[in-house]
Design a protein around this motif. Structure first.
Motif, PDB file in Angstrom:
ATOM      1  N   ASP A   1     -11.007   5.981  -5.479  1.00 38.90           N
ATOM      2  CA  ASP A   1     -12.265   5.305  -5.806  1.00 38.90           C
ATOM      3  C   ASP A   1     -12.369   3.996  -5.012  1.00 38.90           C
ATOM      4  O   ASP A   1     -11.538   3.091  -5.205  1.00 38.90           O
ATOM      5  CB  ASP A   1     -12.279   5.016  -7.315  1.00 38.90           C
ATOM      6  N   PRO A   2     -13.363   3.875  -4.123  1.00 38.91           N
ATOM      7  CA  PRO A   2     -13.469   2.657  -3.293  1.00 38.91           C
ATOM      8  C   PRO A   2     -13.653   1.373  -4.101  1.00 38.91           C
ATOM      9  O   PRO A   2     -13.405   0.285  -3.576  1.00 38.91           O
ATOM     10  CB  PRO A   2     -14.712   2.913  -2.425  1.00 38.91           C
ATOM     11  N   SER A   3     -14.026   1.473  -5.384  1.00 34.80           N
ATOM     12  CA  SER A   3     -14.167   0.248  -6.179  1.00 34.80           C
ATOM     13  C   SER A   3     -12.809  -0.452  -6.360  1.00 34.80           C
ATOM     14  O   SER A   3     -12.748  -1.612  -6.764  1.00 34.80           O
ATOM     15  CB  SER A   3     -14.801   0.543  -7.541  1.00 34.80           C
ATOM     16  N   ARG A   4     -11.722   0.250  -6.037  1.00 36.47           N
ATOM     17  CA  ARG A   4     -10.392  -0.368  -6.139  1.00 36.47           C
ATOM     18  C   ARG A   4     -10.230  -1.544  -5.167  1.00 36.47           C
ATOM     19  O   ARG A   4      -9.358  -2.391  -5.367  1.00 36.47           O
ATOM     20  CB  ARG A   4      -9.303   0.679  -5.870  1.00 36.47           C
ATOM     21  N   TYR A   5     -11.061  -1.565  -4.123  1.00 33.65           N
ATOM     22  CA  TYR A   5     -10.976  -2.693  -3.183  1.00 33.65           C
ATOM     23  C   TYR A   5     -11.379  -4.007  -3.840  1.00 33.65           C
ATOM     24  O   TYR A   5     -11.175  -5.070  -3.275  1.00 33.65           O
ATOM     25  CB  TYR A   5     -11.842  -2.433  -1.949  1.00 33.65           C
ATOM     26  N   ARG A   6     -11.983  -3.948  -5.049  1.00 36.62           N
ATOM     27  CA  ARG A   6     -12.253  -5.193  -5.792  1.00 36.62           C
ATOM     28  C   ARG A   6     -10.967  -5.959  -6.057  1.00 36.62           C
ATOM     29  O   ARG A   6     -10.954  -7.176  -6.161  1.00 36.62           O
ATOM     30  CB  ARG A   6     -12.884  -4.879  -7.170  1.00 36.62           C
ATOM     31  N   GLU A  66      -7.965  -5.782   4.112  1.00 39.96           N
ATOM     32  CA  GLU A  66      -7.740  -7.001   4.869  1.00 39.96           C
ATOM     33  C   GLU A  66      -6.655  -7.872   4.231  1.00 39.96           C
ATOM     34  O   GLU A  66      -5.820  -8.433   4.926  1.00 39.96           O
ATOM     35  CB  GLU A  66      -9.056  -7.792   4.981  1.00 39.96           C
ATOM     36  N   GLU A  67      -6.696  -7.971   2.913  1.00 39.98           N
ATOM     37  CA  GLU A  67      -5.667  -8.794   2.255  1.00 39.98           C
ATOM     38  C   GLU A  67      -4.287  -8.165   2.423  1.00 39.98           C
ATOM     39  O   GLU A  67      -3.306  -8.846   2.715  1.00 39.98           O
ATOM     40  CB  GLU A  67      -5.967  -8.977   0.765  1.00 39.98           C
ATOM     41  N   LEU A 106      -1.107  -9.865   4.299  1.00 42.19           N
ATOM     42  CA  LEU A 106       0.179 -10.087   3.631  1.00 42.19           C
ATOM     43  C   LEU A 106       1.321  -9.387   4.382  1.00 42.19           C
ATOM     44  O   LEU A 106       2.425  -9.915   4.489  1.00 42.19           O
ATOM     45  CB  LEU A 106       0.120  -9.573   2.194  1.00 42.19           C
ATOM     46  N   LEU A 107       1.025  -8.202   4.912  1.00 42.99           N
ATOM     47  CA  LEU A 107       2.068  -7.431   5.599  1.00 42.99           C
ATOM     48  C   LEU A 107       2.392  -7.992   6.974  1.00 42.99           C
ATOM     49  O   LEU A 107       3.475  -7.749   7.509  1.00 42.99           O
ATOM     50  CB  LEU A 107       1.632  -5.972   5.760  1.00 42.99           C
ATOM     51  N   ASP A 108       1.407  -8.694   7.563  1.00 43.13           N
ATOM     52  CA  ASP A 108       1.605  -9.259   8.903  1.00 43.13           C
ATOM     53  C   ASP A 108       2.176  -8.181   9.826  1.00 43.13           C
ATOM     54  O   ASP A 108       3.322  -8.296  10.286  1.00 43.13           O
ATOM     55  CB  ASP A 108       2.556 -10.462   8.794  1.00 43.13           C
ATOM     56  N   PRO A 109       1.419  -7.100  10.070  1.00 42.82           N
ATOM     57  CA  PRO A 109       2.029  -5.896  10.657  1.00 42.82           C
ATOM     58  C   PRO A 109       2.199  -5.881  12.174  1.00 42.82           C
ATOM     59  O   PRO A 109       2.766  -4.942  12.697  1.00 42.82           O
ATOM     60  CB  PRO A 109       1.034  -4.799  10.258  1.00 42.82           C
ATOM     61  N   ALA A 110       1.780  -6.950  12.893  1.00 45.03           N
ATOM     62  CA  ALA A 110       1.803  -6.886  14.356  1.00 45.03           C
ATOM     63  C   ALA A 110       3.112  -6.336  14.925  1.00 45.03           C
ATOM     64  O   ALA A 110       3.086  -5.403  15.728  1.00 45.03           O
ATOM     65  CB  ALA A 110       1.475  -8.254  14.933  1.00 45.03           C
TER      66      ALA A 110
END
Ligand code: SAM
Length: 184
Positions: A16-21, A26-27, A31-35
């Motif tokens: 359910d895309p409402s989970r992005y609430r 992006e967050e 947080l993962l800083d995946p570069a």
């Protein structure tokens, strides 16, 4: 110890895309800083809702879940070539020592937490690697997510991480959830 496992019958709700609430792509990526991330672990990946967002930004993404049906649901959606679906439990990770640059879990820590699980994460995340934990907070309202009695508070999660040898570098408290960035 962790609380009840999210049931396979409700797997559809995980998409359910409402989970992005509560946690956005992006967050999570910030947080993962995946570069520079070669190998990442999604702990309790479910149907791959967040794995699909992270996969394009890391070399290899191992997705661990104890329910094979969750992996089947992700496979039906189409898994990218760099995603490996692994069936198993956090307290007995089927991986060698120090293999992960990053690990993350979303809405799952309250299900898998045990001292043994934290020890396994400390064993498999390389020194200097990161563990990002986003989960429902016991300090939340309980209007969304699992019952308050089945959640941990931010301070409890920090203590669980520190006991396993992680250094907490950031703790973000929100109305319903908590996000914690820790380093091994
Ligand atoms: C609430 S779902 C969240 C799934 C995914 N992280 C997401 O945000 O879409 C929790 C998932 O963790 C898995 N899980 C719970 N305890 C686990 C454990 N000890 N080891 C591996 N997977 C576990 C469940 O099977 C379920 O698929």
């Amino acid at each position: 110890m962790g609380f009840h496992t999210f049931p396979l019958e409700r797997a559809g709700a995980l998409d359910d895309p409402s989970r992005y609430r509560f946690c956005s792509r992006e967050e999570l990526l910030e947080l993962l800083d995946p570069a520079p991330v070669d190998h990442a672990l999604d702990i309790g990946s479910g149907t791959g809702f967040f794995a699909a967002e992270v996969a394009p930004f890391v070399g290899t993404l191992s997705c661990l879940d104890l329910q094979p049906g969750m992996h089947r649901a992700y496979r039906r959606k189409g898994t990218p070539a760099n995603v490996h679906l692994v069936t198993g439990v956090v307290s007995a990770l089927p991986f060698h020592d120090d293999v992960f640059d990053r690990a993350f879990s979303v809405d799952t820590h309250h299900e898998y937490y045990s001292p043994a699980a934290m020890e396994e994460l400390a064993r498999t995340i390389r020194p200097g690697g990161g563990l990002v934990t986003v989960d429902w907070s016991a300090d939340g309202t309980g209007d969304d997510g699992p019952p308050l009695a089945e959640r941990y508070g931010p301070g409890e999660i920090v203590a669980q991480l520190e006991l396993a040898g992680f250094d907490v570098v950031e703790r973000r408290e929100r109305p319903e959830t908590v996000a914690i960035d820790a380093r091994r």
